[in-house]
Design a protein around this motif. Structure first.
Motif, mmCIF file in Angstrom:
data_model
loop_
_atom_site.group_PDB
_atom_site.id
_atom_site.type_symbol
_atom_site.label_atom_id
_atom_site.label_comp_id
_atom_site.label_asym_id
_atom_site.label_seq_id
_atom_site.Cartn_x
_atom_site.Cartn_y
_atom_site.Cartn_z
ATOM 1 N N ASN A 23 0.849 -1.193 0.000
ATOM 2 C CA ASN A 23 0.000 0.000 0.000
ATOM 3 C C ASN A 23 0.885 1.243 0.000
ATOM 4 O O ASN A 23 1.547 1.542 1.000
ATOM 5 N N PRO A 24 0.894 2.000 -1.092
ATOM 6 C CA PRO A 24 1.789 3.161 -1.185
ATOM 7 C C PRO A 24 1.311 4.390 -0.424
ATOM 8 O O PRO A 24 2.025 5.389 -0.360
ATOM 9 N N LEU A 25 0.121 4.302 0.171
ATOM 10 C CA LEU A 25 -0.482 5.487 0.788
ATOM 11 C C LEU A 25 0.403 6.111 1.865
ATOM 12 O O LEU A 25 0.607 7.327 1.898
ATOM 13 N N TYR A 26 0.955 5.262 2.766
ATOM 14 C CA TYR A 26 1.788 5.778 3.860
ATOM 15 C C TYR A 26 3.111 5.020 3.933
ATOM 16 O O TYR A 26 3.591 4.721 5.020
ATOM 17 N N GLN A 27 3.707 4.721 2.794
ATOM 18 C CA GLN A 27 4.953 3.951 2.822
ATOM 19 C C GLN A 27 6.093 4.721 3.492
ATOM 20 O O GLN A 27 7.024 4.114 4.018
ATOM 21 N N ASP A 28 6.003 6.053 3.490
ATOM 22 C CA ASP A 28 7.023 6.834 4.180
ATOM 23 C C ASP A 28 6.763 6.897 5.679
ATOM 24 O O ASP A 28 7.631 7.308 6.452
ATOM 25 N N LYS A 29 5.554 6.494 6.084
ATOM 26 C CA LYS A 29 5.170 6.453 7.505
ATOM 27 C C LYS A 29 4.473 5.113 7.775
ATOM 28 O O LYS A 29 3.322 5.062 8.188
ATOM 29 N N PHE A 30 5.217 4.024 7.550
ATOM 30 C CA PHE A 30 4.626 2.684 7.629
ATOM 31 C C PHE A 30 4.064 2.366 9.006
ATOM 32 O O PHE A 30 3.171 1.544 9.155
ATOM 33 N N TRP A 31 4.603 3.050 10.041
ATOM 34 C CA TRP A 31 4.124 2.793 11.400
ATOM 35 C C TRP A 31 2.661 3.189 11.580
ATOM 36 O O TRP A 31 1.989 2.736 12.514
ATOM 37 N N LEU A 32 2.151 4.027 10.652
ATOM 38 C CA LEU A 32 0.735 4.395 10.721
ATOM 39 C C LEU A 32 -0.162 3.181 10.486
ATOM 40 O O LEU A 32 -1.245 3.092 11.043
ATOM 41 N N TYR A 33 0.311 2.241 9.675
ATOM 42 C CA TYR A 33 -0.472 1.028 9.432
ATOM 43 C C TYR A 33 -0.627 0.228 10.722
ATOM 44 O O TYR A 33 -1.677 -0.384 10.960
ATOM 45 N N ILE A 34 0.414 0.222 11.538
ATOM 46 C CA ILE A 34 0.346 -0.476 12.831
ATOM 47 C C ILE A 34 -0.669 0.211 13.734
ATOM 48 O O ILE A 34 -1.532 -0.448 14.345
ATOM 49 N N ILE A 35 -0.582 1.538 13.800
ATOM 50 C CA ILE A 35 -1.503 2.307 14.651
ATOM 51 C C ILE A 35 -2.944 2.124 14.189
ATOM 52 O O ILE A 35 -3.845 1.880 15.007
ATOM 53 N N PHE A 36 -3.169 2.256 12.883
ATOM 54 C CA PHE A 36 -4.529 2.123 12.346
ATOM 55 C C PHE A 36 -5.107 0.743 12.649
ATOM 56 O O PHE A 36 -6.260 0.618 13.083
ATOM 57 N N THR A 37 -4.304 -0.295 12.433
ATOM 58 C CA THR A 37 -4.795 -1.670 12.625
ATOM 59 C C THR A 37 -5.129 -1.935 14.083
ATOM 60 O O THR A 37 -6.217 -2.457 14.395
ATOM 61 N N VAL A 38 -4.218 -1.581 14.982
ATOM 62 C CA VAL A 38 -4.458 -1.792 16.418
ATOM 63 C C VAL A 38 -5.671 -0.995 16.882
ATOM 64 O O VAL A 38 -6.535 -1.508 17.612
ATOM 65 N N ALA A 39 -5.770 0.257 16.430
ATOM 66 C CA ALA A 39 -6.884 1.114 16.831
ATOM 67 C C ALA A 39 -8.213 0.556 16.347
ATOM 68 O O ALA A 39 -9.205 0.546 17.092
ATOM 69 N N LEU A 40 -8.243 0.079 15.115
ATOM 70 C CA LEU A 40 -9.483 -0.454 14.555
ATOM 71 C C LEU A 40 -9.904 -1.750 15.242
ATOM 72 O O LEU A 40 -11.103 -2.004 15.410
ATOM 73 N N VAL A 41 -8.950 -2.566 15.644
ATOM 74 C CA VAL A 41 -9.278 -3.785 16.391
ATOM 75 C C VAL A 41 -9.893 -3.416 17.740
ATOM 76 O O VAL A 41 -10.905 -4.001 18.149
ATOM 77 N N ILE A 42 -9.309 -2.435 18.412
ATOM 78 C CA ILE A 42 -9.847 -1.988 19.706
ATOM 79 C C ILE A 42 -11.251 -1.413 19.533
ATOM 80 O O ILE A 42 -12.168 -1.714 20.315
ATOM 81 N N ILE A 43 -11.433 -0.593 18.489
ATOM 82 C CA ILE A 43 -12.750 -0.009 18.235
ATOM 83 C C ILE A 43 -13.773 -1.104 17.925
ATOM 84 O O ILE A 43 -14.931 -1.033 18.356
ATOM 85 N N SER A 44 -13.349 -2.127 17.199
ATOM 86 C CA SER A 44 -14.240 -3.246 16.879
ATOM 87 C C SER A 44 -14.721 -3.946 18.147
ATOM 88 O O SER A 44 -15.902 -4.282 18.278
ATOM 89 N N VAL A 45 -13.795 -4.158 19.073
ATOM 90 C CA VAL A 45 -14.155 -4.780 20.353
ATOM 91 C C VAL A 45 -15.144 -3.905 21.116
ATOM 92 O O VAL A 45 -16.112 -4.404 21.712
ATOM 93 N N LEU A 46 -14.935 -2.599 21.074
ATOM 94 C CA LEU A 46 -15.839 -1.671 21.762
ATOM 95 C C LEU A 46 -17.227 -1.682 21.125
ATOM 96 O O LEU A 46 -18.243 -1.615 21.843
#
Length: 203
Positions: A23-46
């Motif tokens: 995904n080229p969207l945030y390849q210069d800030k790949f750590w955003l993919y980690i944040i987005f994924t973890v956040a979305l999993v937490i939101i899903s649980v909520l």
């Protein structure tokens, strides 16, 4: 619970890895993919918890009849047998601790008060899990940039997380609907035994 935790962590790792590499969207800030994924999993649980909270506060009379989504027809039952629900149901976490009533063991089949409560809790569980499935996909709406065509996170992270969540949510519903016909049959058999016993005493 261990199996579910492993599945969630593995799927998160796959989603993050694929986004980082393809995904080229945030390849210069790949750590955003980690944040987005973890956040979305937490939101899903909520979201799952919110659905459960709302349904648990609905009147018991709405769950007292063997009809609608609580009724398991012959074809549906065959479908659960085809999936071999009885083989893997012990590996699916049971969250009865939140309501004070566990449904992973049938402690007193001859006590109709207990069986009735078991059926009621199972029907609550069916409603919670089935309504949580469409609610799981609400996280797609959180990618507000998709409306302007500036983001694909809704497709590369939100949708995979929602799909995994929906699958994990619906499995307990399959188990409960697989068990409900047996529970109702036990309840009715107990009623018949009580009636026969009462008739004998009155003679």
């Amino acid at each position: 619970m261990l199996l579910y935790s492993i599945i969630i962590l593995v799927c998160m790792a796959i989603v993050i890895t694929l986004n980082c590499f393809f995904n080229p969207l945030y390849q210069d800030k790949f750590w955003l993919y980690i944040i987005f994924t973890v956040a979305l999993v937490i939101i899903s649980v909520l979201i799952d918890g919110l659905v459960a909270f709302i349904i648990r506060r609905m009147p018991e009379k709405w769950f007292s009849k063997d009809k609608g989504i609580f009724k398991t027809g012959p074809r549906e039952f065959k479908f659960y047998k085809f999936l071999r629900v009885n083989k893997w149901k012990e590996h699916v976490p049971e969250l009865g601790s939140f309501t004070g009533f566990h449904k992973n063991q049938f402690a007193n089949p001859f006590d109709n008060e207990y069986v009735s409560r078991f059926i009621l809790e199972a029907r609550y569980g069916v409603a919670i899990h089935l309504f949580s499935v469409p609610a799981a996909f609400l996280i797609i709406l959180l990618d507000w940039k998709m409306y302007t065509g500036q983001s694909n996170i809704w497709l590369t992270i939100c949708l995979p997380v929602a799909i995994v969540n929906a699958i994990l949510i619906v499995l307990p519903a399959f188990i409960l609907k697989y068990n409900l016909p047996t529970l109702v049959r036990i309840y009715n058999n107990n009623l018949e035994k009580e009636k026969r016993k009462l008739n004998k005493e009155q003679r």
